[in-house]
Design a protein around this motif. Structure first.
Motif, PDB file in Angstrom:
ATOM      1  N   SER A   1      10.060 -10.305  -5.456  1.00 26.50           N
ATOM      2  CA  SER A   1      10.879 -11.408  -5.944  1.00 26.50           C
ATOM      3  C   SER A   1      10.161 -12.742  -5.782  1.00 26.50           C
ATOM      4  O   SER A   1      10.154 -13.578  -6.685  1.00 26.50           O
ATOM      5  CB  SER A   1      12.214 -11.448  -5.188  1.00 26.50           C
ATOM      6  N   THR A   2       9.549 -12.927  -4.615  1.00 32.11           N
ATOM      7  CA  THR A   2       8.828 -14.177  -4.359  1.00 32.11           C
ATOM      8  C   THR A   2       7.666 -14.340  -5.324  1.00 32.11           C
ATOM      9  O   THR A   2       7.433 -15.428  -5.871  1.00 32.11           O
ATOM     10  CB  THR A   2       8.313 -14.206  -2.909  1.00 32.11           C
ATOM     11  N   ALA A   3       6.913 -13.261  -5.550  1.00 31.16           N
ATOM     12  CA  ALA A   3       5.761 -13.321  -6.442  1.00 31.16           C
ATOM     13  C   ALA A   3       6.188 -13.657  -7.857  1.00 31.16           C
ATOM     14  O   ALA A   3       5.557 -14.467  -8.543  1.00 31.16           O
ATOM     15  CB  ALA A   3       5.014 -11.990  -6.419  1.00 31.16           C
ATOM     16  N   GLN A   4       7.278 -13.037  -8.300  1.00 35.61           N
ATOM     17  CA  GLN A   4       7.735 -13.297  -9.664  1.00 35.61           C
ATOM     18  C   GLN A   4       8.208 -14.735  -9.825  1.00 35.61           C
ATOM     19  O   GLN A   4       7.869 -15.412 -10.800  1.00 35.61           O
ATOM     20  CB  GLN A   4       8.879 -12.349 -10.029  1.00 35.61           C
ATOM     21  N   VAL A   5       8.967 -15.195  -8.861  1.00 35.45           N
ATOM     22  CA  VAL A   5       9.458 -16.567  -8.927  1.00 35.45           C
ATOM     23  C   VAL A   5       8.290 -17.551  -8.917  1.00 35.45           C
ATOM     24  O   VAL A   5       8.249 -18.513  -9.681  1.00 35.45           O
ATOM     25  CB  VAL A   5      10.414 -16.859  -7.752  1.00 35.45           C
ATOM     26  N   PHE A   6       7.293 -17.282  -8.052  1.00 34.73           N
ATOM     27  CA  PHE A   6       6.159 -18.196  -7.937  1.00 34.73           C
ATOM     28  C   PHE A   6       5.339 -18.213  -9.222  1.00 34.73           C
ATOM     29  O   PHE A   6       5.004 -19.276  -9.749  1.00 34.73           O
ATOM     30  CB  PHE A   6       5.269 -17.793  -6.765  1.00 34.73           C
ATOM     31  N   ALA A   7       4.995 -17.028  -9.742  1.00 35.44           N
ATOM     32  CA  ALA A   7       4.151 -16.945 -10.937  1.00 35.44           C
ATOM     33  C   ALA A   7       4.855 -17.540 -12.146  1.00 35.44           C
ATOM     34  O   ALA A   7       4.284 -18.349 -12.881  1.00 35.44           O
ATOM     35  CB  ALA A   7       3.766 -15.495 -11.207  1.00 35.44           C
ATOM     36  N   VAL A   8       6.095 -17.143 -12.352  1.00 34.31           N
ATOM     37  CA  VAL A   8       6.834 -17.651 -13.502  1.00 34.31           C
ATOM     38  C   VAL A   8       7.110 -19.143 -13.330  1.00 34.31           C
ATOM     39  O   VAL A   8       7.012 -19.928 -14.280  1.00 34.31           O
ATOM     40  CB  VAL A   8       8.144 -16.870 -13.691  1.00 34.31           C
ATOM     41  N   ILE A  47     -13.140 -23.019 -13.176  1.00 35.44           N
ATOM     42  CA  ILE A  47     -13.279 -22.238 -11.953  1.00 35.44           C
ATOM     43  C   ILE A  47     -12.182 -22.609 -10.960  1.00 35.44           C
ATOM     44  O   ILE A  47     -11.605 -21.742 -10.289  1.00 35.44           O
ATOM     45  CB  ILE A  47     -14.671 -22.444 -11.331  1.00 35.44           C
ATOM     46  N   ALA A  48     -11.872 -23.901 -10.879  1.00 42.75           N
ATOM     47  CA  ALA A  48     -10.812 -24.346  -9.975  1.00 42.75           C
ATOM     48  C   ALA A  48      -9.475 -23.717 -10.341  1.00 42.75           C
ATOM     49  O   ALA A  48      -8.697 -23.309  -9.467  1.00 42.75           O
ATOM     50  CB  ALA A  48     -10.715 -25.871  -9.997  1.00 42.75           C
ATOM     51  N   VAL A  49      -9.188 -23.621 -11.652  1.00 42.52           N
ATOM     52  CA  VAL A  49      -7.939 -22.996 -12.099  1.00 42.52           C
ATOM     53  C   VAL A  49      -7.902 -21.525 -11.698  1.00 42.52           C
ATOM     54  O   VAL A  49      -6.903 -21.036 -11.161  1.00 42.52           O
ATOM     55  CB  VAL A  49      -7.792 -23.139 -13.631  1.00 42.52           C
ATOM     56  N   ILE A  50      -9.003 -20.812 -11.928  1.00 40.93           N
ATOM     57  CA  ILE A  50      -9.055 -19.381 -11.628  1.00 40.93           C
ATOM     58  C   ILE A  50      -8.957 -19.135 -10.123  1.00 40.93           C
ATOM     59  O   ILE A  50      -8.205 -18.258  -9.667  1.00 40.93           O
ATOM     60  CB  ILE A  50     -10.350 -18.765 -12.193  1.00 40.93           C
ATOM     61  N   VAL A  51      -9.709 -19.891  -9.344  1.00 41.00           N
ATOM     62  CA  VAL A  51      -9.700 -19.705  -7.888  1.00 41.00           C
ATOM     63  C   VAL A  51      -8.313 -20.007  -7.324  1.00 41.00           C
ATOM     64  O   VAL A  51      -7.803 -19.280  -6.459  1.00 41.00           O
ATOM     65  CB  VAL A  51     -10.767 -20.604  -7.229  1.00 41.00           C
ATOM     66  N   THR A  52      -7.684 -21.055  -7.823  1.00 48.66           N
ATOM     67  CA  THR A  52      -6.341 -21.401  -7.356  1.00 48.66           C
ATOM     68  C   THR A  52      -5.348 -20.294  -7.680  1.00 48.66           C
ATOM     69  O   THR A  52      -4.537 -19.895  -6.823  1.00 48.66           O
ATOM     70  CB  THR A  52      -5.871 -22.723  -7.998  1.00 48.66           C
ATOM     71  N   ALA A  53      -5.395 -19.790  -8.913  1.00 44.68           N
ATOM     72  CA  ALA A  53      -4.476 -18.711  -9.306  1.00 44.68           C
ATOM     73  C   ALA A  53      -4.737 -17.446  -8.490  1.00 44.68           C
ATOM     74  O   ALA A  53      -3.793 -16.748  -8.086  1.00 44.68           O
ATOM     75  CB  ALA A  53      -4.631 -18.418 -10.797  1.00 44.68           C
ATOM     76  N   PHE A  54      -6.011 -17.166  -8.224  1.00 42.06           N
ATOM     77  CA  PHE A  54      -6.352 -15.958  -7.475  1.00 42.06           C
ATOM     78  C   PHE A  54      -5.791 -16.012  -6.065  1.00 42.06           C
ATOM     79  O   PHE A  54      -5.131 -15.074  -5.592  1.00 42.06           O
ATOM     80  CB  PHE A  54      -7.866 -15.770  -7.444  1.00 42.06           C
ATOM     81  N   PHE A  55      -6.043 -17.111  -5.362  1.00 41.65           N
ATOM     82  CA  PHE A  55      -5.609 -17.184  -3.971  1.00 41.65           C
ATOM     83  C   PHE A  55      -4.122 -17.490  -3.840  1.00 41.65           C
ATOM     84  O   PHE A  55      -3.529 -17.245  -2.788  1.00 41.65           O
ATOM     85  CB  PHE A  55      -6.429 -18.239  -3.212  1.00 41.65           C
ATOM     86  N   ILE A  80      -1.833 -16.079  -5.963  1.00 44.43           N
ATOM     87  CA  ILE A  80      -1.057 -14.915  -6.398  1.00 44.43           C
ATOM     88  C   ILE A  80      -1.802 -13.599  -6.177  1.00 44.43           C
ATOM     89  O   ILE A  80      -1.393 -12.765  -5.363  1.00 44.43           O
ATOM     90  CB  ILE A  80      -0.692 -15.040  -7.899  1.00 44.43           C
ATOM     91  N   THR A  81      -2.903 -13.406  -6.886  1.00 45.24           N
ATOM     92  CA  THR A  81      -3.548 -12.088  -6.961  1.00 45.24           C
ATOM     93  C   THR A  81      -4.118 -11.624  -5.627  1.00 45.24           C
ATOM     94  O   THR A  81      -4.078 -10.428  -5.312  1.00 45.24           O
ATOM     95  CB  THR A  81      -4.657 -12.118  -8.028  1.00 45.24           C
ATOM     96  N   PHE A  82      -4.657 -12.520  -4.854  1.00 53.27           N
ATOM     97  CA  PHE A  82      -5.235 -12.142  -3.566  1.00 53.27           C
ATOM     98  C   PHE A  82      -4.218 -11.426  -2.683  1.00 53.27           C
ATOM     99  O   PHE A  82      -4.552 -10.491  -1.947  1.00 53.27           O
ATOM    100  CB  PHE A  82      -5.777 -13.383  -2.852  1.00 53.27           C
ATOM    101  N   TRP A  83      -2.964 -11.851  -2.774  1.00 52.65           N
ATOM    102  CA  TRP A  83      -1.940 -11.314  -1.890  1.00 52.65           C
ATOM    103  C   TRP A  83      -1.261 -10.070  -2.453  1.00 52.65           C
ATOM    104  O   TRP A  83      -0.943  -9.143  -1.696  1.00 52.65           O
ATOM    105  CB  TRP A  83      -0.879 -12.391  -1.618  1.00 52.65           C
ATOM    106  N   ILE A  84      -1.045 -10.027  -3.745  1.00 58.00           N
ATOM    107  CA  ILE A  84      -0.229  -8.941  -4.308  1.00 58.00           C
ATOM    108  C   ILE A  84      -0.885  -8.257  -5.498  1.00 58.00           C
ATOM    109  O   ILE A  84      -0.262  -7.412  -6.137  1.00 58.00           O
ATOM    110  CB  ILE A  84       1.154  -9.480  -4.742  1.00 58.00           C
ATOM    111  N   GLY A  85      -2.144  -8.593  -5.812  1.00 60.38           N
ATOM    112  CA  GLY A  85      -2.793  -8.003  -6.974  1.00 60.38           C
ATOM    113  C   GLY A  85      -2.942  -6.499  -6.894  1.00 60.38           C
ATOM    114  O   GLY A  85      -3.044  -5.823  -7.917  1.00 60.38           O
ATOM    115  N   HIS A  86      -2.966  -5.956  -5.688  1.00 63.36           N
ATOM    116  CA  HIS A  86      -3.135  -4.506  -5.510  1.00 63.36           C
ATOM    117  C   HIS A  86      -1.819  -3.745  -5.611  1.00 63.36           C
ATOM    118  O   HIS A  86      -1.807  -2.498  -5.600  1.00 63.36           O
ATOM    119  CB  HIS A  86      -3.754  -4.245  -4.137  1.00 63.36           C
ATOM    120  N   LYS A  87      -0.715  -4.440  -5.690  1.00 61.24           N
ATOM    121  CA  LYS A  87       0.580  -3.775  -5.730  1.00 61.24           C
ATOM    122  C   LYS A  87       0.791  -3.094  -7.086  1.00 61.24           C
ATOM    123  O   LYS A  87       0.384  -3.625  -8.130  1.00 61.24           O
ATOM    124  CB  LYS A  87       1.705  -4.794  -5.502  1.00 61.24           C
TER     125      LYS A  87
END
Length: 390
Positions: A15-22, A344-352, A354-361
């Motif tokens: 829920s947190t990930a969806q709210v944050f990403a959206v 690169i700043a946009v990608i690194v920010t998005a990675f850390f 969102i994806t860094f924490w839950i990308g493997h889910k």
């Protein structure tokens, strides 16, 4: 605690990930992409033995309205937006009169000096051009002049931080062969180097390079909302590094090519054509993230074509700013480097974020990628309509 095979902690994470990403995409989407967007002022300064004259193209309505252009690039984000809109609604000749009336107060923020002597500029001309479109700011032109003290002192120029950035160009006739007239991008509150009354000031390659890196970066972050969403569209395509690397590299090669060709005057495409196509490119990559999330030659070819479009968009901005005449190639390369650092700043920010924490889910794609891509796609389609029909 486990409910229907899903732990409470995991459900909360989803829920947190969806709210944050959206929420992140919605925040970006709600920001205006072009309407009332401010660009730097442009000033040509001519220094004689007895008098200095400046012709300045500026955002007159924003300055008269008292909008702080050091921190705001879009007047819709200012608490004085209503005042700006009311001034912009005036006929050009009527607003030009308002600008003349306001000039004595505005002149207090103009820092024109000869040595230690503060000069008092006088307004000689003021005019406002009709807007090229309802969502584009009008440009006002003022000509100011001041008498110089009889001491041959160098001249410096700057203006109040709230007037925003300005491109300053020294106009010099009969320069020695091999010399280029001084040109610089002055950030809010910055002052020019001392400008001699004969000849021109010099800017080193390193100074020019650093300046244009900053210009390229800020064109992406925070000013390039449409480019940010396109890069996020590439980012959400896959959680794997290789597809992202191939896409970003392809995009970089493409926009570098057209940025160079357009800046050199070899290629020219009207902004009225480029801007809607950039919006459609955002929608396309986002929709493909949902419908066909597989890296293929077709995807890379499409990204390359869209990169060519974005390069034309970068060139349009760089054309407004201008390249350092004495360091043309270095400035062009530096601007492109700044653009890359912004991406690169946009990608690194998005990675850390969102994806860094839950990308493997296993639910990452369903919960994060699809909703975020849907919003990005919807925003791209809306901008395409806005830039063509609305």
């Amino acid at each position: 605690m486990r409910l229907r095979g899903i732990t409470v902690a995991e459900g909360l994470a989803k829920s947190t990930a969806q709210v944050f990403a959206v929420g992140l995409v919605m925040l970006l989407a709600l920001l205006p992409a072009r309407a009332h967007e401010m660009s730097p002022a442009i000033a040509d300064i001519t220094i004689g033995s007895e008098r200095v004259e400046m012709e300045i193209i500026l955002q007159g309505e924003a300055m008269v309205a008292g909008i702080d252009l050091s921190s705001i690039t879009d007047t819709n984000n200012s608490p004085r937006a209503d005042t700006y809109d009311a001034l912009r609604a005036l006929p050009p000749e009527v607003f030009a009169d308002r600008l003349r009336d306001a000039f004595p107060e505005l002149a207090d923020g103009i820092r024109l000096s000869a040595g230690d002597t503060r000069l008092t500029p006088e307004l000689e001309e003021a005019a406002t051009s009709p807007a090229e479109g309802e969502d584009l700011p009008r440009q006002s032109r003022v000509v100011i002049a001041a008498d110089l003290p009889d001491d041959d002192s160098d001249v410096t120029f700057g203006w109040a931080p709230e007037y925003g950035p300005i491109i300053l160009r020294q106009i010099v006739e009969d320069l020695p062969e091999g010399e280029e007239a001084y040109s610089a991008f002055l950030g809010p509150g910055q002052t020019s180097v001392p400008l001699p009354r004969t000849g021109t000031a010099q800017v080193t390659v390193l100074e020019s390079f650093v300046t244009y890196i900053g210009l390229g970066f800020t064109h992406i972050v925070p000013k390039g909302l449409d480019h940010i969403l396109f890069v996020l569209g590439l980012f959400f395509f896959s959680r794997a590094l290789r597809p992202l690397f191939y896409q970003v590299t392809t995009f970089t090669l493409a926009h570098t090519l057209t940025l160079a060709l357009a800046t050199l005057g070899i290629v020219s495409v009207p902004a009225a054509v480029v801007e809607p196509l950039i919006a459609l490119s955002i929608a396309y990559v986002a929709i493909e993230n949902i419908a066909r999330p597989r890296l293929s030659r077709v995807r890379l070819a499409v990204v390359f074509v869209f990169g060519l479009l974005h390069g034309l968009g970068f060139a349009s901005v760089l054309g407004d700013i201008g390249l350092s005449p004495g360091h043309f190639i270095a400035s062009l390369v530096a601007f492109n480097v700044g653009v890359e650092l912004g991406q690169i700043a946009v990608i690194v920010t998005a990675f850390f974020a969102i994806t860094f924490w839950i990308g493997h889910k296993p639910w990452y794609r369903t919960v994060v990628v699809i909703p975020a891509s849907a919003l990005i796609g919807a925003m791209g389609l809306w901008w395409a309509l806005e830039r063509t029909i609305l």
